[in-house]
Write a protein that holds these residues in place. Structure first.
Motif, short mmCIF file in Angstrom:
data_model
loop_
_atom_site.label_atom_id
_atom_site.label_comp_id
_atom_site.label_asym_id
_atom_site.label_seq_id
_atom_site.Cartn_x
_atom_site.Cartn_y
_atom_site.Cartn_z
N THR A 225 -3.72 -2.55 -7.46
CA THR A 225 -3.31 -1.15 -7.56
C THR A 225 -4.12 -0.41 -8.61
O THR A 225 -4.61 -0.99 -9.58
CB THR A 225 -1.82 -1.02 -7.94
OG1 THR A 225 -1.59 -1.85 -9.08
CG2 THR A 225 -0.93 -1.42 -6.81
N THR B 150 -6.92 -0.73 -0.29
CA THR B 150 -6.85 -1.33 1.04
C THR B 150 -8.23 -1.66 1.60
O THR B 150 -8.34 -2.21 2.69
CB THR B 150 -6.16 -0.38 2.03
OG1 THR B 150 -6.83 0.89 1.96
CG2 THR B 150 -4.70 -0.19 1.67
N SER C 63 -2.88 4.91 0.06
CA SER C 63 -3.89 3.86 0.26
C SER C 63 -5.21 4.39 -0.31
O SER C 63 -5.48 5.59 -0.25
CB SER C 63 -4.09 3.58 1.74
OG SER C 63 -2.89 3.17 2.31
N GLU D 88 -1.68 4.31 5.66
CA GLU D 88 -0.48 4.55 4.85
C GLU D 88 -0.78 5.54 3.72
O GLU D 88 -1.88 5.59 3.21
CB GLU D 88 -0.03 3.22 4.22
CG GLU D 88 0.26 2.13 5.22
CD GLU D 88 1.45 2.50 6.11
OE1 GLU D 88 2.43 3.05 5.56
OE2 GLU D 88 1.37 2.27 7.33
N SER E 259 -6.00 8.10 1.35
CA SER E 259 -5.48 8.48 2.66
C SER E 259 -4.96 9.92 2.62
O SER E 259 -4.30 10.34 1.67
CB SER E 259 -4.37 7.52 3.08
OG SER E 259 -3.39 7.45 2.07
N THR F 30 -1.39 10.91 1.90
CA THR F 30 -0.88 10.91 0.53
C THR F 30 -0.47 12.32 0.10
O THR F 30 0.56 12.51 -0.53
CB THR F 30 -1.98 10.40 -0.44
OG1 THR F 30 -2.48 9.17 0.06
CG2 THR F 30 -1.41 10.20 -1.84
N TYR G 204 -1.70 3.81 -6.51
CA TYR G 204 -2.45 3.67 -5.26
C TYR G 204 -2.75 2.21 -5.00
O TYR G 204 -3.04 1.45 -5.93
CB TYR G 204 -3.77 4.44 -5.33
CG TYR G 204 -3.57 5.92 -5.46
CD1 TYR G 204 -3.41 6.72 -4.32
CD2 TYR G 204 -3.51 6.51 -6.71
CE1 TYR G 204 -3.21 8.08 -4.45
CE2 TYR G 204 -3.31 7.87 -6.85
CZ TYR G 204 -3.16 8.66 -5.71
OH TYR G 204 -2.96 10.00 -5.83
N LYS G 205 -2.68 1.85 -3.70
CA LYS G 205 -2.95 0.47 -3.35
C LYS G 205 -4.34 0.39 -2.72
O LYS G 205 -4.67 1.16 -1.80
CB LYS G 205 -1.90 0.01 -2.33
CG LYS G 205 -1.93 -1.48 -2.10
CD LYS G 205 -0.75 -1.89 -1.25
CE LYS G 205 -1.19 -2.91 -0.24
NZ LYS G 205 -0.36 -2.93 0.94
N SER H 26 -7.61 8.81 8.43
CA SER H 26 -7.88 7.40 8.74
C SER H 26 -8.97 7.26 9.81
O SER H 26 -9.62 6.22 9.92
CB SER H 26 -6.61 6.72 9.21
OG SER H 26 -6.15 7.38 10.38
#
Lengths: 796, 221
Positions: free
Chosen positions: A168, A179, A146, A143, A198, A201, A176-177, A122
């Motif tokens: 998603t 972001t 992400s 998260e 991320s 994950t 996966y979202k 991140s």
């Protein structure tokens, strides 16, 4: 005063239309294409400089020393980033990027394979300046699962004008979202991606990677605090070996150290293996800069030559101006002004041409310039300075030369002899010839070499081999077996093999082995991958000793090696030689059962290295040897079979020969650029010659006419004029040959497989120049010779 | 105004000195109209060029309006002739790319005279020479006589004290030549412009108040 000067410039311009057009055309071509080269060079030099903190960002590279081999990698280990930040106050921030394999992503109906994917910490956005269109860089990758995607992907999956954040993306296994959406990573980056996932994950609940100092898989970037001395920092990192890595590496006699690499120098200066993107080359930067400079110089020389040669026409005006009171300075300014005017007209046309030809240049150079990227204050400044440069260089000699005429001699009628400094003009022409010749020779040699390496016997049969890759988990691998059997029964397919890599593919591993020698054992890193029993026959690679793999029984027992390996270890009898994994105390070993003929696993920039192949059935990369018959129907049929087994995966294929040759794309691109520019250089030189001979023959018109009256033939006259240019071309060859030889000799050194330098390019290039020069010169001299002598002599 | 003392000028040809001017002594006062006569090659043009400071000389002294020309630097010399001497040539020597108006204007451009003044001066002279209608034509569109008229106008426009004319009528027919000579005479008597002309023709020479004969670079007494 100014008005008077501009008026006379314009009227002269119109009066000698052809001459003016010739001048402007030459300058325009020169400037336009120099501009392209300058854009290319500045783009190459500006790689990664768009990050706000670019000068403080470093990539940590690993320098690994084995007993007989050094491996320098841009990769480092997973724990490194956090350790650096913790242990070194110099490090303001650190982050990791870890490449993810090609993956199929889905959003509703849309599904695409993505290749440029990285897992990222991140903290990555604290280091690099990627512009967020949506989302918050501070939280985007916090998260697990992400994902931050590029604008292009956002449009591709979710359409224009819709917000992607919160939506998603699915893979076969995960969700996966989104972001964040960022502007596409600029083309001039040493690392490009379309997606960042991320890091948490893959590292969640699976912390074992975190303490593993033994495997080098990810990139580590650090942001150093302002004012940190990098050399000192590099030195300070040396003890890390003892602390973290010695426990793993010392017993294998492997040493290593880190080095912080400024990211801005990666593209042009990195000498590491396994860079994520194609690198540039400093030597091309020099070559292209030189070519740009020479093009502009040649164009300016043309201008200079034409203007001085034509000075007789202006001589009267100069004489009168001097007599009526003009000072030398005023005349110099007048002529410089005229040449600047011409230069700026050419610059203006060039600017338009650049915009017009942009798509064409992009396609041969592989750059993605747009009008938008070129509209910068720097480029405006560049245009101005080019105008000034060509205007001043091209105009200076004529200006000073013309304005120093003595009015009495001009007005007394000595005009016709005021033809300018002949020797200077000859020198300039020789210079132009030499440059053209050098460029011609270099283009030729580069092309010959590129053709040569494409025709060279690679040791395997690259034609008619189709490659398809199955991206799936181990649990589905058994399907590959069944599918391949169906492929084999197809009439259009001759043979089917599988492997974890193939010639020209990047993904081969370099592993450390303990190898039995004639006298004992030795440790060495050797490139290796896995194949099945049909792999070698599919690619036409011959076994010259022992046998090929025969099936499952060979798993973890047998290996096949190449001749280079036999030679490297000096084996008298390769068969039966044993290889173990270092540190393996179980007593297991693999044994050489066959020696295959050497083939080029890598591009021809590399000599053939020792290679070791293991047996493994049902590998995920499938090689299909196609037979005669319609390729399209074969592919269509193969696709239906594929869909039966892997309905969720799209059927994608490539051809081995194209794939292997794509390794030379960079050189081919540069070769094309170079060829285009050498042709242009010759063209500009010819334009100059055309103008120059026009004026010299005009001056010699009287001589020619008298000779004609005395009985000489047209041919004699043509010879008289062209003879001079022959001499100049000869002198130019004497200059061009050694220079071209020197450059090409060095260039060829980069290829372990080269054709050597032959005489032909040199001789032919010289001939081309001679022929074009003579042809251009004859054009006007023939015209002069054909004019009726009476007409000329009457007006004299 | 002009004072030449023992002027010698020569060129070297194959080790020999060939004299172009030999011991020239000449005194010209303001307001004189002098004709220099002599056959081809006698040194008429060379003498004019020396007086006009367009050419150097080997030995001797030359004072122009009290200034020692032989001691001046190139720049000062050109400053001197620029403001005091106008030239008229046999071949007119107009700039073909400039109009009649612009040709006449040229000397003024080199003397830092502002635009409106320039316009007035040029208009004056066009008027006086009766060539207002031709001001926008280019020299090749004019007859020889008209071109020489423009040449004289240009020589006069900067109001010089001295006009040097080298065979001014050489390319003209007799009627045109006469007109130019009349013009010179008028300039000399009414404007008190000093004129030195070189000529072949006895008739033209007669317009002058004094005739100097040159032979082989020497003034014949």
């Amino acid at each position: 005063m100014l008005k008077n000067v501009i008026l006379i410039a314009l009227r002269n311009f119109i009066k000698d239309k052809w001459y003016s057009l010739l001048n402007i055309l030459g300058l325009t071509i020169g400037i336009t294409f120099s501009l392209f080269l300058i854009f290319y060079v500045t783009d190459e030099l500006n790689y990664d400089r768009y990050h706000e903190k670019a000068d403080r960002i470093y990539r940590i590279a690993s320098y690994i020393q084995e007993r007989d081999k050094n491996t320098n990698w841009p990769y480092s280990q997973l724990p490194l980033a956090a350790t650096l930040k913790k242990d070194f106050p110099e490090v303001e921030e650190s982050a990791r990027l870890l490449n993810r394999e090609r993956t199929l992503f889905k959003s509703g109906e849309n599904s695409f394979y993505e290749t440029k994917i990285y897992y990222a910490d991140s903290t990555i956005f604290n280091i690099f300046s990627y512009r967020f269109i949506e989302g918050n860089p501070a939280r985007a990758l916090n998260e697990p699962n992400s994902i931050v995607i590029s604008k292009t992907l956002a449009v591709k999956y979710f359409g224009k004008n819709t917000s992607a954040v919160g939506k998603t993306l699915k893979t076969v296994y995960d969700l996966y979202k989104v972001t964040g959406v960022i502007e596409d990573v600029p083309q001039n980056s040493h690392l490009r991606f379309d997606m960042l996932i991320s890091m948490s994950t893959i590292l969640k609940g699976n912390q074992n990677g975190q303490d593993n100092w033994g495997s080098f898989n990810n990139f580590t970037y650090v942001l150093l605090r302002p004012g940190v001395n990098v050399d000192a920092f590099n030195k300070k990192m040396l003890p890390m070996y003892d602390k973290y890595m010695a426990p793993i590496f010392a017993k294998f006699n492997v040493k290593m150290h880190y080095k912080a690499q400024p990211i801005t120098s990666i593209h042009l200066h990195s000498d590491l293996q396994g860079e994520p993107e194609e690198l540039g080359s400093m030597s091309y930067i020099w070559i292209f800069s030189a070519v740009a400079f020479f093009m502009m110089l040649i164009a300016s020389i043309n201008y200079m030559n034409l203007t001085t040669a034509r000075s007789a026409r202006r001589a009267k005006e100069i004489g009168i101006r001097k007599v009526t009171g003009s000072s030398k300075k005023q005349l110099v300014l007048q002529f410089l002004g005229e040449s600047l005017l011409t230069a700026f007209i050419a610059v203006l046309i060039s600017a338009l041409l650049v915009l017009l030809l942009l798509p064409f240049f992009n396609s041969i150079s592989g750059k993605t310039f747009t009008i938008h990227t070129l509209m910068q204050p720097f480029n405006t400044l560049l245009l101005l300075s080019i105008g000034l440069f060509t205007g001043l260089v091209g105009g200076s000699y004529p200006a000073f030369y013309l304005s120093s005429f003595r009015p009495v001699s001009i007005l007394k009628g000595a005009l016709s002899t005021a033809s300018g400094n002949v020797n200077l003009r000859r020198t300039l022409v020789v210079l132009q010839f030499s440059i053209s010749m050098i460029m011609l020779i270099c283009t030729w040699v580069v092309y010959a070499q590129l053709r040569y390496i494409q025709k060279i016997d690679l040791g395997f049969n690259q034609e008619q081999v189709m490659i398809v890759t199955v991206n799936t988990g181990q649990d589905e691998r058994h399907k590959i077996y069944a599918m391949n059997n169906e492929f084999r029964s197809m009439p259009g397919i001759k043979d089917v093999g599988t492997g974890t890599a193939y010639p020209g593919s990047g993904n081969i591993s370099l592993n450390l082995f303990t190898v039995q020698t004639n006298t004992g054992h030795t440790d060495k890193g050797i490139e290796c991958y896995q194949i099945d029993e049909s792999f070698l026959s599919t690619l036409g690679i011959k076994i010259i000793k022992g046998r090929n793999f025969s099936g499952l029984a060979d798993t973890l027992h047998s290996i096949v090696v190449n001749e280079a390996m036999v030679k490297h270890f000096g084996w008298d009898n390769a068969l039966g030689k044993r290889v173990t994994f270092p540190g393996d105390t179980s007593g297991n070993y693999v044994e050489v059962v066959g020696v295959m003929k050497d083939f080029n696993q890598k591009s021809l920039y590399n000599p053939i290295a020792p290679l070791l192949l293991f047996y493994s059935a049902n590998n995920n990369i499938i090689e299909l040897k196609l037979g005669s018959g319609d390729i399209k129907t074969t592919i269509a049929k193969a696709e239906t079979i594929w869909k039966k087994y892997f309905p969720q995966l799209p059927f994608e294929y490539k051809f081995l020969d194209e794939d292997f040759n794509s390794q030379y794309v960079a050189d081919q691109k540069r070769g094309k650029i170079f060829a285009a520019f050498s042709i242009l250089t010759i063209l500009i030189t010819c334009l100059g010659l055309l103008g120059l001979t026009a004026f010299t023959t005009q001056q010699k018109q009287k001589e020619i006419s008298i000779r004609r009256v005395l009985g000489s033939s047209t041919l004699d006259v043509v010879l008289l004029i062209t003879k001079n240019y022959l001499w100049l071309a000869l002198i130019a060859s004497c200059i061009a040959f050694p220079v071209a030889y020197y450059f090409m000799h060095n260039w060829l050194k980069a290829f372990p497989y080269n054709d050597g330098l032959s005489v032909i390019p040199f001789v032919v290039s010289a001939l081309v120049i001679v022929v074009t020069a003579v042809a251009t010169a004859s054009f006007h001299s023939a015209k002069a010779a054909l004019t009726k002598p009476a007409v000329v002599l009457k007006t004299e | 105004m002009i004072d030449l003392k023992h002027i010698n000028k020569w060129v070297n040809s194959g080790g020999n000195r060939v004299f172009l001017l030999r011991d020239i002594n000449l005194n010209v006062n303001e307001g004189e109209f002098i004709s220099i006569m002599g056959p081809s090659g006698s040194g008429k043009s060379t003498l004019l060029n020396v007086i006009g400071m367009l050419d150097e000389f080997g030995e001797g002294e030359y004072n122009f309006l009290g200034q020692p020309v032989h001691q001046l630097k190139e720049k000062q010399r050109s400053q001197l002739y620029k403001s005091h001497i106008g030239f008229v040539f046999q071949a007119y020597h107009l700039i073909d790319e400039l109009t009649v108006y612009e040709n006449i204007e040229t000397p003024l451009l080199y003397q830092n005279i502002n635009t409106s003044n320039r316009r007035a001066i040029v208009a004056d002279i066009l008027d006086r020479f009766n060539i207002v209608g031709k001001k926008d034509l280019f020299p090749p569109q004019l007859s020889g006589g008209q071109q020489q008229l423009v040449g004289v106008a240009r020589a006069l426009v900067a109001k010089p004290k001295l006009i040097l004319a080298d065979e001014p009528t050489g390319n003209l027919n007799s009627k045109q030549g006469e007109e130019i000579m009349e013009l010179f005479k008028q300039l000399n008597s009414e404007d008190r412009v000093t004129i030195i002309q070189a000529t072949h023709s006895e008739r033209n020479a007669a317009y002058g108040s004094k005739i100097i004969n040159l032979l082989d670079g020497r003034i014949e007494k």
